[in-house]
Design a protein around this motif. Structure first.
Motif, PDB file in Angstrom:
ATOM      1  N   VAL A  29       0.912  -1.259  -0.029  1.00  0.00           N
ATOM      2  CA  VAL A  29       0.096   0.118  -0.012  1.00  0.00           C
ATOM      3  C   VAL A  29       0.660   1.392   0.031  1.00  0.00           C
ATOM      4  CG1 VAL A  29      -1.921  -1.145   1.029  1.00  0.00           C
ATOM      5  CG2 VAL A  29      -0.234   0.220   2.408  1.00  0.00           C
ATOM      6  N   THR A  30       2.155   1.184  -0.405  1.00  0.00           N
ATOM      7  CA  THR A  30       2.933   2.186  -0.355  1.00  0.00           C
ATOM      8  C   THR A  30       2.913   2.943  -2.051  1.00  0.00           C
ATOM      9  OG1 THR A  30       4.896   1.075  -0.637  1.00  0.00           O
ATOM     10  CG2 THR A  30       4.265   2.046   1.614  1.00  0.00           C
ATOM     11  N   SER A  31       2.389   1.903  -2.900  1.00  0.00           N
ATOM     12  CA  SER A  31       2.621   2.457  -4.166  1.00  0.00           C
ATOM     13  C   SER A  31       1.253   2.089  -4.985  1.00  0.00           C
ATOM     14  CB  SER A  31       3.665   1.854  -4.908  1.00  0.00           C
ATOM     15  OG  SER A  31       3.825   0.304  -4.967  1.00  0.00           O
ATOM     16  N   VAL A  32       1.079   2.762  -6.036  1.00  0.00           N
ATOM     17  CA  VAL A  32      -0.182   2.160  -6.782  1.00  0.00           C
ATOM     18  C   VAL A  32       0.280   2.047  -8.152  1.00  0.00           C
ATOM     19  CG1 VAL A  32      -0.658   4.688  -7.655  1.00  0.00           C
ATOM     20  CG2 VAL A  32      -2.363   3.202  -7.200  1.00  0.00           C
ATOM     21  N   LEU A  33      -0.482   1.056  -8.886  1.00  0.00           N
ATOM     22  CA  LEU A  33      -0.006   0.550  -9.937  1.00  0.00           C
ATOM     23  C   LEU A  33      -0.949   1.443 -11.228  1.00  0.00           C
ATOM     24  CD1 LEU A  33       2.007  -1.399 -11.035  1.00  0.00           C
ATOM     25  CD2 LEU A  33      -0.124  -3.056 -11.450  1.00  0.00           C
ATOM     26  N   LEU A  34      -0.317   2.435 -11.866  1.00  0.00           N
ATOM     27  CA  LEU A  34      -0.951   2.859 -12.989  1.00  0.00           C
ATOM     28  C   LEU A  34      -0.812   2.404 -14.196  1.00  0.00           C
ATOM     29  CD1 LEU A  34      -0.531   6.926 -12.044  1.00  0.00           C
ATOM     30  CD2 LEU A  34      -2.416   5.462 -11.810  1.00  0.00           C
ATOM     31  N   GLY A  35      -1.364   1.663 -14.865  1.00  0.00           N
ATOM     32  CA  GLY A  35      -0.964   0.905 -16.133  1.00  0.00           C
ATOM     33  C   GLY A  35       0.110  -0.033 -15.667  1.00  0.00           C
ATOM     34  N   GLU A  36       1.360   0.516 -16.340  1.00  0.00           N
ATOM     35  CA  GLU A  36       2.359  -0.722 -15.798  1.00  0.00           C
ATOM     36  C   GLU A  36       3.411   0.088 -14.950  1.00  0.00           C
ATOM     37  OE1 GLU A  36       3.571  -0.853 -20.063  1.00  0.00           O
ATOM     38  OE2 GLU A  36       1.379  -1.681 -20.334  1.00  0.00           O
ATOM     39  N   GLN A  37       3.165   1.364 -14.705  1.00  0.00           N
ATOM     40  CA  GLN A  37       4.024   2.174 -14.162  1.00  0.00           C
ATOM     41  C   GLN A  37       3.774   2.003 -12.398  1.00  0.00           C
ATOM     42  OE1 GLN A  37       6.571   4.268 -14.909  1.00  0.00           O
ATOM     43  NE2 GLN A  37       6.470   3.521 -17.124  1.00  0.00           N
TER      44      GLN A  37
END
Lengths: 353, 278, 412
Positions: free
Chosen positions: A250-258
């Motif tokens: 939960v410290t990052s989010v997946l935007l598409g492949e990024q």
């Protein structure tokens, strides 16, 4: 002077409910703006405060007095209407003094009050004119003067600037603001224009579909929108939204492949579907390693450039100070400051905070 | 265009003026016009019956137009309210207007019929009279009964015009007045009345001119009777020309009627100007 | 192309001219809708005429009697294109002949003898005939046999005194609120009733030297009688707004014991569809006075005239000749009695209206004429007003007639 307390107010027309229980507390001397898209019920709420519409349930109080059953003329309020609503057959002076005349005040006293307000608003040379002999801005000023003369407990404004051209609107906006600074009377101001709301208000009440979405100062609404609606409504150009999914930590989010690192609150769940929001001015172009961005169009406005383009299939907008160094059709790489990213629960639309 | 208007209105007027200074039979074998100077006008102005008819016509005009104004405004205010079947009632307003005057006059003659008229039946039923009576056969009464018929025929033009004017008054004005502390009367006086005054005045000017020229409703309902008590000014023009065949003096009567109408219009225009001043 | 156009236009002109040749002569004729022959009768007669006279068509127009005079005058003053044939009342030939509105028919009309003298009077002025008599009409006294029987009378009144006396009894017994009904509205009908009473009281409008005689004698008595009968409540006070049709309505509904009216009321008041007193009514000559005339009758006849500005005079005369022929008149005798003396001996005409014919035999012979004056319209207008002012109690009969004399002095 006194505040306005709105307690679980509902409004229904023939069984069709258009206000679903509004609670709001407007402080004495506060300038509150009701903002929202047309049909959200903001004008109805204002007219209920004015006494022009009945209250279906709940209570409205001005000061300590519940005014549900109090006639409009006895509520000690003044209202400025969208179309000015000046009496066409009365001079400016008569228009401004009308409420005092009805209240039984003597002619010399009325004259003194009117002249004082007129002098203040720069209407003195126009006192003998009829509304049809005035420009739009002058009429607006007379309408305000008419409200000021009464020295009411509460000022109500119903989209008072929407009939003026853009330049005049900006000018009148600042006049209203300085007026309120000098006469800090409680004011409730309805508009559909979020810029007007942001510039004028001490506090803003954002409404949608007969409900309050969020109440707060302009800064609070801008920086901490409570939900997708407020986030999208406040700010121009509007906030960008991208669908995403929280990573396991939960410290990052997946935007598409990024993968973009974010600050998610503790109660956020791993792999939760979220909507990622960020404002155009928080987008930064970087040389590499950022999010892949395909530029569709560049608009240069002088101080800023608005760059629209796509991340995957989603369209977003970036606002860059000065000239942008990208061109339409070009591929670029952008970065977003994690601190300025807003996360919203995709199913409820609520901010994760 | 100007020439057409001039020809259409000017020629008959000039002809009438020319005739009024001559003695000429209306028609026949030997239609010869003899110059008589002002003799025709002398005849007209010295005719006591005509002077009485002018006074009678003024009474008719003033009473009927005032009544049409009051009823018209009241009906318009009622029909401006929301209620069930409003569209239907509004449509009904057109009925008296759509009816030719002659037809409505016949209808009212039937209503007033002393032997079987609905008016007698109604008054008897509610106990205002205890026997059928003559309405159009009674001097003094007949004029007022015709006025009722006239008002019925024409109040709706006032109502329709006022109703249209009412709908152009912005709702915000009423709300502003409400907040300014105006009660129903003050709202009427300061918002409604100024909003309908101009169109109402135009309607009343037109009605006054029409009313002063009244002929057909009396011709059908009373033929000027009983005992001339409903004989209006235009009857003299009609009788003088078509019954007595004197085209010259008929023209003089006509011009005097026109002159009085013009005086009425002038008075109205002055009143209106005064109203317009703050 | 030009040639085709030329050929076409020649064809068009030829077509137009053949249409004109084939076109019928179209007569414009003006009648009244009220009393005597009904609209339908006139239409039927005209259809028969058109059938018998190919090439002549007649456009009919009907106006109320009160509008008839002025309609004729207006059409003449408008110039050409007016009426060819018009119905003319007995009081108009003096005016119409003097102003040359109508043609002199003296040389066209049939021999005088077979037609009643009273009928000829209708269109006569200055020794010439200006209108061919058509409607032979006078006013009769109609009475309700039921009411009279209930009041104990076995015969209708023979004198005005008896009429008054019977009416009083009927009123006292409550058989009718107002036993007598008249057409005393402000119109010519009022003058007809008054003139009949003038005759009954042996009075006259003008004496032999042409001086007004209505301020005295029988003419004044007639007005006093009218005023008195309203005061006594034996005449319906609403009569002052009635014309003939209102008289018929009141009488036909059984609310009056007596009514004075023209011939046409006889068939209509006897028609159960239009009357509640059908079969219960009687008709007699209007009663008079022993010192005046024993009976009274007003000449209400009307004739047909050819308008001076007509350009179809031959066809117009054919139409008039047809309408006034004994054959046509006998056929429609129930609405208006024929002008032809021998018709009254014809069983076909007499059948079913014996009572009317019997009354007519007396009345037609004594028909009284209203004054023959060029300015009759004006005199009559003033007369109506003065009579009404007396009837309505606005002034005394003596004063009303005195005023009339001064108002009409010098009128031709």
């Amino acid at each position: 002077m006194s505040g306005v307390t709105i307690n679980n107010v509902k409004k229904a027309y023939g069984g069709f409910e258009i206000l679903h229980g509004i609670d709001a507390e407007i402080q004495d001397g506060e300038f509150v703006v009701l903002v929202g898209p047309s049909g959200c019920g903001k004008s109805t709420l204002l007219r209920m405060i004015a006494g022009l519409e009945g209250v279906t349930s709940g209570t409205i109080a001005i000061g300590d007095r519940v005014v549900n059953e109090v006639h409009a003329k006895d509520r000690d309020i003044a209202m400025v209407f969208q179309n000015y609503a000046l009496y066409p057959h009365m001079t400016v002076e008569q228009n401004m003094g009308f409420s005092l005349k009805l209240a039984g005040r003597k002619a010399p006293a009325i004259r003194t009050s009117v002249e004082q307000v007129a002098g203040f608003l720069g209407l003195s040379p126009l006192l003998r004119r009829y509304p049809r002999q005035l420009s739009g801005g002058q009429r607006q000023r007379v309408a305000m003067g008419r409200a000021l003369v009464r020295n009411p407990k509460v000022f109500l404004f119903d989209e008072p600037l929407s009939n003026l051209d853009a330049k005049l609107r900006v000018q009148m906006r600042s006049e209203i603001k300085s007026l309120h600074r000098q006469f800090p009377t409680t004011a409730v101001y309805v508009t559909h224009d979020q810029v007007e709301a942001m510039t004028l208000a001490d506090r803003i009440i954002v409404m949608c579909g007969g409900r309050i979405e969020q109440v707060g100062t302009p800064g609070e609404l801008y920086e901490q929108p409570a939900n997708l609606f407020v986030a999208g409504f406040i700010g121009s150009p509007a906030m960008n939204f991208l669908p995403g999914e929280l990573a396991d930590d939960v410290t990052s989010v997946l935007l598409g492949e990024q993968r973009v690192s974010v600050k998610a609150p503790g109660h956020a769940k791993p792999r939760q579907r979220v909507t990622v929001g960020f404002r155009p001015e928080h987008v930064r172009f970087c040389d590499s390693g950022g999010i892949h961005f395909k530029v569709a169009d560049v608009e240069f406005t002088g101080a800023n450039s608005y760059v629209t383009g796509h991340i995957g299939r989603e369209q977003i907008c970036a606002s860059i100070g000065g000239r942008a160094h990208v061109k339409a059709g070009q591929s670029a790489s952008i970065a977003i400051d994690p601190a300025s990213i807003h996360l919203f629960d995709t199913t409820t639309g609520k901010a994760l905070a | 265009m100007f020439i057409i208007v001039l020809g259409v209105t000017g020629y008959p007027l000039l002809q009438t003026i020319w005739l009024s200074f001559h003695s000429r039979p209306l028609a026949g074998h030997d239609v010869q016009a003899d110059w008589v100077g002002l003799a025709n006008f002398k005849t007209v102005l010295e005719n006591a019956a005509f002077r009485a008819a002018v006074a009678r016509t003024l009474y008719f005009t003033i009473v009927s137009v005032l009544a049409e104004a009051m009823i018209g405004v009241m009906v318009a205010l009622l029909l401006d309210q929301e209620f069930r079947g409003r569209a239907f009632v509004r449509a009904l307003l057109v009925l008296p207007l759509a009816m030719p005057t002659v037809v409505s006059a016949m209808m009212w003659r039937l209503i007033y019929n002393p032997e079987y008229g609905a008016f007698n039946a109604l008054l008897l039923q509610i106990g205002l009279i205890d026997d059928y009576r003559s309405w159009l056969g009674a001097p003094g009464l007949a004029m007022n009964m015709v006025i009722i018929a006239e008002v019925w025929k024409n109040f709706s033009i006032v109502a329709i015009i006022v109703l249209a004017a009412l709908q152009t008054i912005p709702r915000e004005l009423y709300e502003a007045a409400t907040i300014d502390g105006a009660g129903p009367w003050a709202r009427f006086r300061n918002v409604t009345w100024p909003g309908i005054l101009a169109p109402l005045s135009v309607a009343l000017v037109l009605r006054t001119i029409e009313a002063f020229k009244v002929f057909d409703i009396f011709y059908v309902m009373t033929r000027g009777g009983p005992a001339n008590t409903t004989k209006t000014a235009t009857f003299f023009v009609y009788d003088e020309s078509f019954a007595f065949l004197r085209a010259g003096s008929a023209s003089s009567y006509a011009l005097v009627v026109v002159a009085i109408s013009m005086v009425l219009i002038a008075i109205y225009v002055r009143l209106l100007r005064r109203q317009d001043q703050p | 192309m030009k040639r085709i156009l030329g050929a076409l236009s020649i064809a068009a002109v030829m077509a137009a001219s053949t249409v004109v040749q084939a076109q019928d002569i179209v007569l414009q004729a003006l009648f009244m809708k009220q009393t005597a022959y009904s609209d339908k009768d006139v239409r039927d007669m005209t259809n028969d005429f058109e059938a018998a006279h190919p090439g002549i068509k007649v456009n009919l127009e009907f106006v109320p009697y009160e509008a008839l005079h002025n309609k004729i005058v207006a059409s003449i003053s408008a110039g050409s294109g007016g009426y060819d044939v018009a119905l003319v009342d007995t009081i108009w030939p003096a005016e119409f002949a003097t102003n040359q509105f109508v043609d002199d028919l003296t040389s066209l009309v049939p021999p005088r003898d077979p037609i009643f003298g009273g009928a000829w009077k209708t269109g006569e002025y200055d020794g010439k005939i200006w209108a061919m008599p058509w409607i032979l009409d006078t006013k009769y006294l109609f009475y309700n046999k039921d009411i009279l029987a209930k009041a104990g009378f076995d015969h209708p009144p023979a004198t005005l005194d008896e009429l008054t006396q019977q009416a009083k009894v009927i009123k006292d017994k409550g058989l009718a609120d107002y036993p007598i009904v008249w057409s005393w509205g402000q119109a010519e009908a009022l003058v007809c009733d008054y003139a009949l009473l003038v005759q009954a009281f042996g009075g006259q409008f003008y004496d032999e030297s042409g001086e007004p005689a209505f301020t005295k004698g029988g003419a004044l008595k007639a007005l006093q009688f009218m005023v008195g009968s309203i005061k006594d409540g034996i005449s319906n006070p609403r009569s002052t707004e009635f014309l003939e049709e209102e008289v018929r309505n009141t009488f036909s509904s059984g609310r009056a014991a007596f009514a004075l009216n023209w011939t046409y009321m006889w068939p209509l008041a006897n028609d159960p569809k239009q009357s509640e007193v059908a079969g219960k009514i009687g008709i007699v000559p209007a009663p008079g006075t022993p010192e005046g005339s024993p009976q009274a009758a007003i000449n209400g006849s009307m004739g047909l005239s050819i308008m001076r500005n007509s350009d179809k005079k031959d066809a117009a005369w054919q139409y008039i000749k047809y309408l006034t022929s004994q054959e046509t008149q006998d056929k429609y005798a129930s609405m208006s009695l024929p002008i032809w003396k021998s018709s009254y001996a014809d069983p076909k005409v007499v059948k079913g209206q014996e009572e009317l014919i019997k009354a007519a035999e007396t009345s037609v012979a004594i028909m009284y004429n209203r004054p023959t004056k060029v300015q009759y319209q004006e005199i009559s207008t003033l007369l109506q007003q003065q009579i009404q002012s007396a009837l309505l109690g606005l002034q005394s009969p003596e004063q009303a007639m005195k005023d009339l004399a001064s108002q009409t002095s010098g009128m031709k």
